[in-house]
Design an enzyme around this catalytic site. Sequence first.
Site, PDB file in Angstrom:
ATOM      1  N   ASN A 139       0.792  -1.235   0.000  1.00 17.66           N
ATOM      2  CA  ASN A 139       0.000   0.000   0.000  1.00 17.66           C
ATOM      3  C   ASN A 139       0.826   1.287   0.000  1.00 17.66           C
ATOM      4  OD1 ASN A 139       0.691  -0.660   2.660  1.00 17.66           O
ATOM      5  ND2 ASN A 139      -1.048   0.429   3.507  1.00 17.66           N
ATOM      6  N   SER A 216      -0.396  -7.914   6.919  1.00 16.26           N
ATOM      7  CA  SER A 216      -1.651  -8.270   7.588  1.00 16.26           C
ATOM      8  C   SER A 216      -1.389  -8.994   8.909  1.00 16.26           C
ATOM      9  CB  SER A 216      -2.478  -9.164   6.666  1.00 16.26           C
ATOM     10  OG  SER A 216      -1.764 -10.346   6.410  1.00 16.26           O
ATOM     11  N   GLU A 235       4.233  -4.761  12.200  1.00 20.87           N
ATOM     12  CA  GLU A 235       3.308  -3.631  11.988  1.00 20.87           C
ATOM     13  C   GLU A 235       2.136  -4.202  11.216  1.00 20.87           C
ATOM     14  OE1 GLU A 235       3.823  -0.539  13.058  1.00 20.87           O
ATOM     15  OE2 GLU A 235       5.862  -0.838  13.787  1.00 20.87           O
ATOM     16  N   CYS A 269      -3.132   1.339   6.782  1.00 19.93           N
ATOM     17  CA  CYS A 269      -3.357   0.712   8.088  1.00 19.93           C
ATOM     18  C   CYS A 269      -3.958   1.697   9.077  1.00 19.93           C
ATOM     19  CB  CYS A 269      -2.044   0.153   8.609  1.00 19.93           C
ATOM     20  SG  CYS A 269      -0.747   1.384   8.602  1.00 19.93           S
TER      21      CYS A 269
HETATM   22  P1  NAP Z   1       0.224  -9.291   3.427  1.00 22.58           P
HETATM   23  O1  NAP Z   1      -0.591 -10.096   2.496  1.00 22.58           O
HETATM   24  O2  NAP Z   1       0.349  -9.759   4.820  1.00 22.58           O
HETATM   25  O3  NAP Z   1       1.640  -9.141   2.727  1.00 22.58           O
HETATM   26  C1  NAP Z   1       2.659  -8.340   3.290  1.00 22.58           C
HETATM   27  C2  NAP Z   1       4.003  -8.885   2.851  1.00 22.58           C
HETATM   28  O4  NAP Z   1       4.185 -10.187   3.415  1.00 22.58           O
HETATM   29  C3  NAP Z   1       4.135  -9.059   1.345  1.00 22.58           C
HETATM   30  O5  NAP Z   1       5.449  -8.760   0.957  1.00 22.58           O
HETATM   31  C4  NAP Z   1       3.854 -10.548   1.168  1.00 22.58           C
HETATM   32  O6  NAP Z   1       4.400 -11.084  -0.005  1.00 22.58           O
HETATM   33  C5  NAP Z   1       4.557 -11.095   2.388  1.00 22.58           C
HETATM   34  N1  NAP Z   1       4.159 -12.442   2.769  1.00 22.58           N
HETATM   35  C6  NAP Z   1       3.076 -13.165   2.381  1.00 22.58           C
HETATM   36  N2  NAP Z   1       3.093 -14.379   2.962  1.00 22.58           N
HETATM   37  C7  NAP Z   1       4.193 -14.436   3.733  1.00 22.58           C
HETATM   38  C8  NAP Z   1       4.763 -15.429   4.590  1.00 22.58           C
HETATM   39  N3  NAP Z   1       4.194 -16.611   4.780  1.00 22.58           N
HETATM   40  N4  NAP Z   1       5.907 -15.133   5.238  1.00 22.58           N
HETATM   41  C9  NAP Z   1       6.504 -13.931   5.082  1.00 22.58           C
HETATM   42  N5  NAP Z   1       6.015 -12.952   4.281  1.00 22.58           N
HETATM   43  C10 NAP Z   1       4.874 -13.208   3.618  1.00 22.58           C
HETATM   44  O7  NAP Z   1      -0.311  -7.782   3.492  1.00 22.58           O
HETATM   45  P2  NAP Z   1      -0.720  -6.835   2.276  1.00 22.58           P
HETATM   46  O8  NAP Z   1      -2.036  -7.280   1.755  1.00 22.58           O
HETATM   47  O9  NAP Z   1       0.429  -6.665   1.342  1.00 22.58           O
HETATM   48  O10 NAP Z   1      -0.878  -5.447   3.054  1.00 22.58           O
HETATM   49  C11 NAP Z   1      -2.034  -5.070   3.684  1.00 22.58           C
HETATM   50  C12 NAP Z   1      -1.948  -5.277   5.172  1.00 22.58           C
HETATM   51  O11 NAP Z   1      -0.821  -4.606   5.699  1.00 22.58           O
HETATM   52  C13 NAP Z   1      -3.140  -4.700   5.907  1.00 22.58           C
HETATM   53  O12 NAP Z   1      -3.558  -5.611   6.890  1.00 22.58           O
HETATM   54  C14 NAP Z   1      -2.569  -3.438   6.549  1.00 22.58           C
HETATM   55  O13 NAP Z   1      -3.247  -2.993   7.693  1.00 22.58           O
HETATM   56  C15 NAP Z   1      -1.185  -3.865   6.857  1.00 22.58           C
HETATM   57  N6  NAP Z   1      -0.331  -2.704   7.037  1.00 22.58           N
HETATM   58  C16 NAP Z   1       0.067  -2.373   8.300  1.00 22.58           C
HETATM   59  C17 NAP Z   1       0.847  -1.228   8.510  1.00 22.58           C
HETATM   60  C18 NAP Z   1       1.267  -0.818   9.887  1.00 22.58           C
HETATM   61  O14 NAP Z   1       2.145   0.037  10.015  1.00 22.58           O
HETATM   62  N7  NAP Z   1       0.702  -1.385  10.950  1.00 22.58           N
HETATM   63  C19 NAP Z   1       1.220  -0.449   7.414  1.00 22.58           C
HETATM   64  C20 NAP Z   1       0.784  -0.816   6.147  1.00 22.58           C
HETATM   65  C21 NAP Z   1       0.024  -1.950   5.965  1.00 22.58           C
HETATM   66  P3  NAP Z   1       3.466 -11.246  -1.333  1.00 22.58           P
HETATM   67  O15 NAP Z   1       3.047  -9.873  -1.704  1.00 22.58           O
HETATM   68  O16 NAP Z   1       4.379 -11.891  -2.283  1.00 22.58           O
HETATM   69  O17 NAP Z   1       2.312 -12.109  -0.917  1.00 22.58           O
END
Ligand code: NAP
Length: 463
Positions: A139, A216, A235, A269
């Site tokens: 994002n 996530s 995060e 987020c």
């Molecule tokens: P995501 O699906 O959890 O993916 C985040 C990252 O993790 C991506 O690089 C993803 O790779 C990787 N990933 C996937 N499976 C994994 C595994 N088993 N082990 C290690 N890494 C893995 O999240 P998203 O959909 O990209 O982002 C949205 C989420 O991020 C939302 O829940 C949002 O709230 C959260 N977020 C939190 C913050 C904060 O500061 N708290 C900031 C921004 C976003 P791939 O893309 O290759 O699947």
Amino acid sequence: MATLEDIHSPFDGAVVGQVPVSTLADVNDAIGNAVKGAELWRRTPAHVRSAIMLKAAQLADDRQELIAQIISSENGKSLVEARGEASRSGEIIRLGAFEGSQLYGTTLPLDANKGTGLEKLGFTIRQPVGVVVAISPFNYPALLVLHKLAPALGSGNSVVLKPARATPLTAIAIAQCFYDAGLPEGVLTVLTGSGTLLGDALVSDSRVRKVSFTGSTSTGTHIASIAGIKKLSLELGSSCPVVVLDDADIELAAEAVSLGGYINAGQVCISVQRVIVHEKVMADFLSALKPKVEAIKIGDPKSEATKVGTLISQAEAKRVEACIAQAVKDGGKLLTGGERSGTLIKPAIVSNVDPRSSFAQDELFGPAIAVSSATSTKEAIDLANSTAYGLGAGVFTKNVDLAIQSAREVDAGIVHINWTPLWRADLMPYGGLKASGIGKEGVRSAVEEMTEVKTIILHGRTW
Ligand code: NAP
């Protein structure tokens, strides 16, 4: 030869670039190189590291427009928003250069310990942890990568970065600034490809001393379960509340929510997801908010007139559309928006939402807000605290007593009085409570989390 995969624009599906599909063998090699990189970089004096970082910052400034174009192409956010994101790059790197050169320790008053005299000298030093694995979401493909790279590299660590599969081109463009600035080999490696395939190997490797993950809550939970003994920053997700009390400046609250609920199509987020409004001011608040939300111009991310662009994919847009429809089925009232066209969704307001329903409780990550009412300040704060998450929150009130009480009572890592959670200064501590994660980012805090304190005792003899 590595297999390549196409990266597509979420707006029109056009191919906007190609990246290698990394394998498990690449993970092993990258961590091996990072171990060597970490040895070299931690022995490099801070002023030398800092000089390279400052060069990288200058390059990021010079390449701002290029980085913004890449962000908008692969992420679908409007160019206007992408420019805002890209413009912070150089500053974050400069913060990393500064904070990474301020690794202070403390002296220990050992003689205060019974049986110990003045013949000993004790102090602490702060050192980089070694190899940091950084995993980032789609994002904010520049900002969230930089919030890991700048503190990690500034404080003398090496990094293996795995950006989101949907947005690797921005990460590569940022890494290029560091390479062109003279970062030694092995200190930063970008691995592109699938997190599901590469993630376990990256986070569970015992050569890695720290995993800095943003994404996530479900992926974060999995990482925590397999990472083993290493430092973790997580995060994670959220469902951020805004509370509008009965003495609030309604115009200000409506203005702030019309920004905070919809920037980046709600894929933030710290996006406003729930608005809990005192029943006495509900009608005024909704009539101030609706025209502002209806004025948000969505469309082609590359058009200068577009304020808010697409969701990251067709599947995500359909999921958000279905969540809004379900909220209405469950008794919510759709005041405006919610229509989908491809990956675009018109900014929506759903009022009369049951605060215990899934639309309020679960992370939406889309351009819609859930409005619910409360009959008292206490009930409003209780509702704000009623989800599993605790990242950011906002409270609107003119009463200083209520402001202080709310700041203390709201369960969120960041509480804003008279603004929404969608606000961040890159130097401030930033991170969630409860299911929103552990640890803090923000460059100074991240440097602390990416370094370790070592205690040194010099044993002398009494004269
Ligand atoms: P995501 O699906 O959890 O993916 C985040 C990252 O993790 C991506 O690089 C993803 O790779 C990787 N990933 C996937 N499976 C994994 C595994 N088993 N082990 C290690 N890494 C893995 O999240 P998203 O959909 O990209 O982002 C949205 C989420 O991020 C939302 O829940 C949002 O709230 C959260 N977020 C939190 C913050 C904060 O500061 N708290 C900031 C921004 C976003 P791939 O893309 O290759 O699947």
